[in-house]
Design a protein around this motif. Sequence first.
Motif, PDB file in Angstrom:
ATOM      1  N   THR A 163       0.835  -1.207   0.000  1.00 19.86           N
ATOM      2  CA  THR A 163       0.000   0.000   0.000  1.00 19.86           C
ATOM      3  C   THR A 163       0.865   1.251   0.000  1.00 19.86           C
ATOM      4  O   THR A 163       0.667   2.175  -0.798  1.00 19.86           O
ATOM      5  CB  THR A 163      -0.943   0.005   1.215  1.00 19.86           C
ATOM      6  OG1 THR A 163      -1.805  -1.134   1.144  1.00 19.86           O
ATOM      7  CG2 THR A 163      -1.775   1.271   1.260  1.00 19.86           C
ATOM      8  N   GLN A 186      -7.569   3.780  -1.849  1.00 22.80           N
ATOM      9  CA  GLN A 186      -8.721   3.189  -1.164  1.00 22.80           C
ATOM     10  C   GLN A 186      -9.818   2.823  -2.153  1.00 22.80           C
ATOM     11  O   GLN A 186     -10.430   1.760  -2.057  1.00 22.80           O
ATOM     12  CB  GLN A 186      -9.245   4.164  -0.102  1.00 22.80           C
ATOM     13  CG  GLN A 186      -8.306   4.319   1.086  1.00 22.80           C
ATOM     14  CD  GLN A 186      -8.735   5.424   2.032  1.00 22.80           C
ATOM     15  OE1 GLN A 186      -9.033   6.538   1.602  1.00 22.80           O
ATOM     16  NE2 GLN A 186      -8.770   5.128   3.315  1.00 22.80           N
ATOM     17  N   ALA A 191      -5.810   0.138  -0.504  1.00 23.10           N
ATOM     18  CA  ALA A 191      -5.738   0.576   0.887  1.00 23.10           C
ATOM     19  C   ALA A 191      -7.073   0.327   1.569  1.00 23.10           C
ATOM     20  O   ALA A 191      -8.137   0.427   0.942  1.00 23.10           O
ATOM     21  CB  ALA A 191      -5.370   2.065   0.963  1.00 23.10           C
ATOM     22  N   GLU A 192      -7.023   0.010   2.853  1.00 26.40           N
ATOM     23  CA  GLU A 192      -8.235  -0.221   3.631  1.00 26.40           C
ATOM     24  C   GLU A 192      -8.954   1.097   3.906  1.00 26.40           C
ATOM     25  O   GLU A 192      -8.377   2.183   3.790  1.00 26.40           O
ATOM     26  CB  GLU A 192      -7.871  -0.890   4.964  1.00 26.40           C
ATOM     27  CG  GLU A 192      -7.142  -2.210   4.833  1.00 26.40           C
ATOM     28  CD  GLU A 192      -8.027  -3.336   4.350  1.00 26.40           C
ATOM     29  OE1 GLU A 192      -9.264  -3.182   4.425  1.00 26.40           O
ATOM     30  OE2 GLU A 192      -7.485  -4.352   3.879  1.00 26.40           O
ATOM     31  N   SER A 193     -10.229   0.994   4.302  1.00 24.79           N
ATOM     32  CA  SER A 193     -10.967   2.205   4.670  1.00 24.79           C
ATOM     33  C   SER A 193     -10.304   2.897   5.851  1.00 24.79           C
ATOM     34  O   SER A 193     -10.285   4.117   5.948  1.00 24.79           O
ATOM     35  CB  SER A 193     -12.427   1.860   4.993  1.00 24.79           C
ATOM     36  OG  SER A 193     -12.484   0.860   6.004  1.00 24.79           O
ATOM     37  N   PRO A 195      -6.665   3.024   6.878  1.00 26.61           N
ATOM     38  CA  PRO A 195      -5.355   2.581   6.393  1.00 26.61           C
ATOM     39  C   PRO A 195      -4.226   2.707   7.405  1.00 26.61           C
ATOM     40  O   PRO A 195      -3.057   2.570   7.041  1.00 26.61           O
ATOM     41  CB  PRO A 195      -5.121   3.536   5.220  1.00 26.61           C
ATOM     42  CG  PRO A 195      -5.745   4.821   5.688  1.00 26.61           C
ATOM     43  CD  PRO A 195      -6.946   4.421   6.531  1.00 26.61           C
TER      44      PRO A 195
END
Length: 430
Positions: A163, A186, A191-193, A195
């Motif tokens: 990421t 994202q 990327a995660e919500s 991050p």
Amino acid sequence: MAEPLKVALAGLGTVGGGVIRLLDANRALIERRAGRPIEIVAVSARDRNKDRGVDITRFQWVDDMTALAEIEGVDAVVELIGGSDGPALTLARKTLGAGKAFITANKAMIAHHGLSLAQVADAQDIPLKFEAAVAGGIPVIKGIREGAAANEITRVYGILNGTCNYILTTMEKDGRDFTEVLGEAQALGYAESDPSFDIDGVDAAHKLSILASLSFGSALTFDGVATTGIRNVIAADISEAQALGFRVRLVGLAEEGEAGLFQRVHPCLVPMSHPLAHVTGSLNAVVAEGNFVGRLFFQGAGAGDGPTASAVVADLIDVARNEYGPAFAMPVESLAHPERADSGERTGRYFLRLTVEDRAGVLAEIATAMRDAGVSIESFIQRGVKEDGGALIVLVTHACPERCVTDALKRMQGSSSLTGSPMLMHILDL
């Protein structure tokens, strides 16, 4: 043909689905390489009815995933649910306690609890495998633990988070700032919500602590990893680094020497001549330096269903062959417990970005702070006047102890000349 290796699988997300698809697609080849079939017989996840694109009706469903360890006839349990504690850790302890092989992609759990789990595995002489926990599909754990086993490894380092690497290389390519590129990452699923674990360097620190233990034969010390992420990297840092012949990468580095064990995750300036400077997008790369083998360079996809599933199934093949050893390359009681090295005594060059008021006397103030702290300046760049009326200054230092640069920053702290927080990055002169 020998009896099948019967497997229970916890977690049916991206990687769990990938494991099922891989075993289906390469079933005949895997059976030949493993010397016997590998069969999933039971699964567990949060939602039984979710469409995952694979047929799970052929497997026994277990609502309580920690109960997978108790199913009669299961030889190995694969954990792909994540989290350093909670159900994942309970499942690990129950599986090993029941004398069954345990395979995981969970770097957080291994970084925090790997030693205690390995002690149980050592005592029962059963496999604890975690190739997928570091660098996804790159066989770096096997490479260090087995391929380089005869070497004294003095340094291991690399790009350990896809990421961050995607964000930094996109900023470099497009000239955009961090926040904008993070939002795009994202949206694309890189990327995660939330991050934070990625962009604050925690994910890379988990992986680095595991690599350090395997490389140096030392006990895992995640708390000993000094960690700084990439939140404060701006487009100007990227462009100035390029102008100086560098690229910015988030690098995890661990070294062992007379001063003790040094572990750090930090944005670094990597020379264009170094292989890490050319690792782009979401790829990962690891460098290990052995006293006889020299520099080993591993590069590939660090995440995703296919690469991570590949590493998980490779571990299962080892278990099916009955090929395994201590989880950390030697029994836990043989692992060393080195002191934490003082980073202040490390000598290197540094990149320092300052945003300052554009007025007379500011440069003299900076030069005085550097002089009094014993820091010699190799190059100095000032880039015009910013929209807010300030100026951007970039310094590259000659090699000096890190404590000198830290002292210089302390001397400037609180100065009315500074209009923003300084950005300090190490130069990777390796």
